[in-house]
Design an enzyme around this catalytic site. Structure first.
Site, mmCIF file in Angstrom:
data_model
loop_
_atom_site.group_PDB
_atom_site.id
_atom_site.type_symbol
_atom_site.label_atom_id
_atom_site.label_comp_id
_atom_site.label_asym_id
_atom_site.label_seq_id
_atom_site.Cartn_x
_atom_site.Cartn_y
_atom_site.Cartn_z
ATOM 1 N N SER A 45 14.578 -13.605 -2.363
ATOM 2 C CA SER A 45 13.990 -12.603 -3.263
ATOM 3 C C SER A 45 14.999 -11.486 -3.543
ATOM 4 O O SER A 45 15.088 -10.975 -4.660
ATOM 5 C CB SER A 45 12.735 -11.999 -2.636
ATOM 6 O OG SER A 45 11.911 -13.013 -2.127
ATOM 7 N N ARG A 51 0.840 -1.203 0.000
ATOM 8 C CA ARG A 51 0.000 0.000 0.000
ATOM 9 C C ARG A 51 0.876 1.254 0.000
ATOM 10 O O ARG A 51 0.631 2.211 -0.753
ATOM 11 C CB ARG A 51 -0.909 -0.027 1.237
ATOM 12 C CG ARG A 51 -1.699 1.237 1.493
ATOM 13 C CD ARG A 51 -2.546 1.026 2.746
ATOM 14 N NE ARG A 51 -3.279 2.218 3.150
ATOM 15 C CZ ARG A 51 -2.804 3.122 3.993
ATOM 16 N NH1 ARG A 51 -1.577 2.990 4.493
ATOM 17 N NH2 ARG A 51 -3.542 4.163 4.329
ATOM 18 N N ARG A 73 0.880 3.923 -3.089
ATOM 19 C CA ARG A 73 0.373 5.283 -2.848
ATOM 20 C C ARG A 73 1.487 6.322 -2.856
ATOM 21 O O ARG A 73 1.271 7.461 -3.260
ATOM 22 C CB ARG A 73 -0.465 5.309 -1.567
ATOM 23 C CG ARG A 73 -1.754 4.506 -1.777
ATOM 24 C CD ARG A 73 -2.766 4.683 -0.694
ATOM 25 N NE ARG A 73 -4.016 4.025 -1.085
ATOM 26 C CZ ARG A 73 -5.061 3.902 -0.302
ATOM 27 N NH1 ARG A 73 -5.035 4.380 0.932
ATOM 28 N NH2 ARG A 73 -6.156 3.304 -0.744
ATOM 29 N N GLU A 128 13.206 -24.005 14.517
ATOM 30 C CA GLU A 128 13.224 -25.122 13.549
ATOM 31 C C GLU A 128 14.627 -25.427 13.030
ATOM 32 O O GLU A 128 14.903 -26.537 12.590
ATOM 33 C CB GLU A 128 12.279 -24.845 12.370
ATOM 34 C CG GLU A 128 12.708 -23.686 11.488
ATOM 35 C CD GLU A 128 11.832 -23.508 10.243
ATOM 36 O OE1 GLU A 128 11.114 -24.439 9.864
ATOM 37 O OE2 GLU A 128 11.877 -22.411 9.671
ATOM 38 N N ILE A 187 9.119 -13.323 8.131
ATOM 39 C CA ILE A 187 8.955 -13.467 9.581
ATOM 40 C C ILE A 187 10.274 -13.867 10.248
ATOM 41 O O ILE A 187 10.417 -13.759 11.463
ATOM 42 C CB ILE A 187 7.866 -14.511 9.951
ATOM 43 C CG1 ILE A 187 8.240 -15.918 9.440
ATOM 44 C CG2 ILE A 187 6.500 -14.073 9.455
ATOM 45 C CD1 ILE A 187 7.382 -17.028 10.062
ATOM 46 N N ASP A 188 11.257 -14.322 9.450
ATOM 47 C CA ASP A 188 12.459 -14.941 10.031
ATOM 48 C C ASP A 188 13.408 -13.974 10.734
ATOM 49 O O ASP A 188 14.204 -14.396 11.573
ATOM 50 C CB ASP A 188 13.245 -15.693 8.946
ATOM 51 C CG ASP A 188 12.454 -16.843 8.353
ATOM 52 O OD1 ASP A 188 11.465 -17.263 8.972
ATOM 53 O OD2 ASP A 188 12.819 -17.314 7.257
HETATM 54 O O1 F6P Z 1 11.017 -17.816 5.336
HETATM 55 C C1 F6P Z 1 9.792 -17.966 5.980
HETATM 56 C C2 F6P Z 1 9.540 -19.403 6.318
HETATM 57 O O2 F6P Z 1 8.264 -19.499 6.917
HETATM 58 C C3 F6P Z 1 10.598 -20.075 7.189
HETATM 59 O O3 F6P Z 1 10.475 -19.723 8.545
HETATM 60 C C4 F6P Z 1 10.338 -21.527 6.901
HETATM 61 O O4 F6P Z 1 11.493 -22.292 7.133
HETATM 62 C C5 F6P Z 1 10.004 -21.497 5.435
HETATM 63 O O5 F6P Z 1 9.537 -20.189 5.147
HETATM 64 C C6 F6P Z 1 8.950 -22.463 4.975
HETATM 65 O O6 F6P Z 1 8.899 -22.393 3.582
HETATM 66 P P1 F6P Z 1 7.728 -22.894 2.666
HETATM 67 O O7 F6P Z 1 6.637 -21.861 2.683
HETATM 68 O O8 F6P Z 1 8.353 -22.978 1.306
HETATM 69 O O9 F6P Z 1 7.270 -24.206 3.218
#
Ligand code: F6P
Length: 319
Positions: free
Chosen positions: A105, A21, A25, A222, A126-127
């Site tokens: 990206s 947005r 804009r 993870e 989010i990472d």
């Molecule tokens: O990069 C964001 C994320 O959610 C990571 O935290 C996670 O390891 C990965 O993407 C999961 O990727 P996908 O959406 O390809 O399963």
């Protein structure tokens, strides 16, 4: 620059819409034409390009996900497709591009920048794994989602005298676990940046039980090598305490962005367009020490995420 493009790419993050947005804009306010590219870099290769208007980004500030959709593109790793993307952009007369996404990206954006397209990266993931910026868009919302979950798990964990391992996202970065762990008062935080010792963890859990703790909340990123299933099994075998695993997964990527993410996204989106307007390409916007900054895109990808040991040590001390 009169005509710019914008896309969201990679894993989606709450606040991407707010950034979009701001891009659209700000561009329109500066008398630019703004084109939205759907499905990220993959969509760019397929020419999924539409003109955006003031109202096409109406009512999205508060919405999770991305109205431009997102994707991960294997094709974009190949040079021939990167050349093809330049041809598409030129065909549409798009002179500069804003890419909202994470490091994959940005790497795609850098390939375009090296081919002469002015590209500005806006960190949407989010990472929180991009080293040049203190925060990425979506991180705060993900942390808050995990905090909400921790409170709920704490209730049931206490009722049953259980240990619970909560596995959170973050790829190779432990920031979601670290921040949610400190903010949620987790008993243990396991992150890839610090080697974890499962035997020691078991002893600590037992010590806590003998000291009167009714539950153990273990938050695990993870990226930690030991699998969650194995950790649960070992905890049960060694301590005799009933242990459960919770993996919130993609829930962490959805939901309405927090106020902080909306602010960050709006400021960064606006800044990205200002840079293109001033003919500055190959940049990445970020936030450092509370100020919106921009750094060279290649440099942004090179800078490693510094690990904040102070947060970790404090969390350990307070648990
Ligand atoms: O990069 C964001 C994320 O959610 C990571 O935290 C996670 O390891 C990965 O993407 C999961 O990727 P996908 O959406 O390809 O399963």
């Amino acid at each position: 620059m009169k005509r710019i493009g914008v896309l969201t790419s990679g894993g989606d993050a709450p606040g991407m819409n707010a950034a979009l947005r701001a891009v659209v804009r700000t561009g329109l306010s500066l008398d630019m034409e703004v084109y939205g590219i759907t499905h990220g870099l993959a969509g760019l290769l397929d020419g999924e390009i539409e003109k955006m208007t003031w109202s096409s980004v109406g009512d999205i500030l508060h919405r999770g996900g991305t109205i431009l959709y997102s994707a991960r593109s294997k094709r974009f790793l190949e040079e021939k497709w990167q050349d093809h993307a330049v041809t598409i952009l030129k065909t549409f007369g798009i002179e500069g591009l804003v890419i909202i996404g994470g490091n994959g990206s940005f790497a795609g954006g850098l390939a375009l920048a090296k081919r002469g397209i002015p590209v500005v990266g806006v960190p949407g993931t989010i990472d929180n794994d991009l080293g040049y910026t203190d925060f990425t868009i979506g991180f705060d919302t993900a942390v808050n989602t995990v905090l909400d979950l921790i409170s709920k798990i704490r209730d049931t964990s206490t009722s049953h005298d259980r240990a619970t391992v909560i596995e959170v996202m973050g790829r190779h970065c432990g920031d979601i676990a670290l921040h949610a762990g400190l903010g949620g008062g987790a008993d243990f935080i396991l992150i890839p940046e610090i080697e974890s010792d499962i035997r020691k963890l078991c002893m600590e859990v037992l010590k806590g039980k003998h000291a009167g703790k009714r539950h153990s909340l273990i938050i695990k990123a993870e990226g930690v090598e030991l699998s969650t299933d194995e950790m649960v099994r070992t905890l049960e075998d060694v301590t005799g305490i009933e242990t459960r695993a919770v993996v919130p997964g993609y829930i962490q990527r959805g939901g309405s962005p927090t106020g902080r993410d909306r602010m960050l996204a709006s400021l960064m989106g606006g800044k990205a367009v200002r840079l293109l307007y001033d003919d500055e390409g190959s940049r990445a916007v970020g936030i450092s020490g509370g100020k919106i900054i921009s750094v060279d895109l290649e440099e942004a990808l090179r800078i490693e995420r510094p690990f904040n040991k102070e947060i970790f040590d404090l969390a350990v001390m307070l648990s």
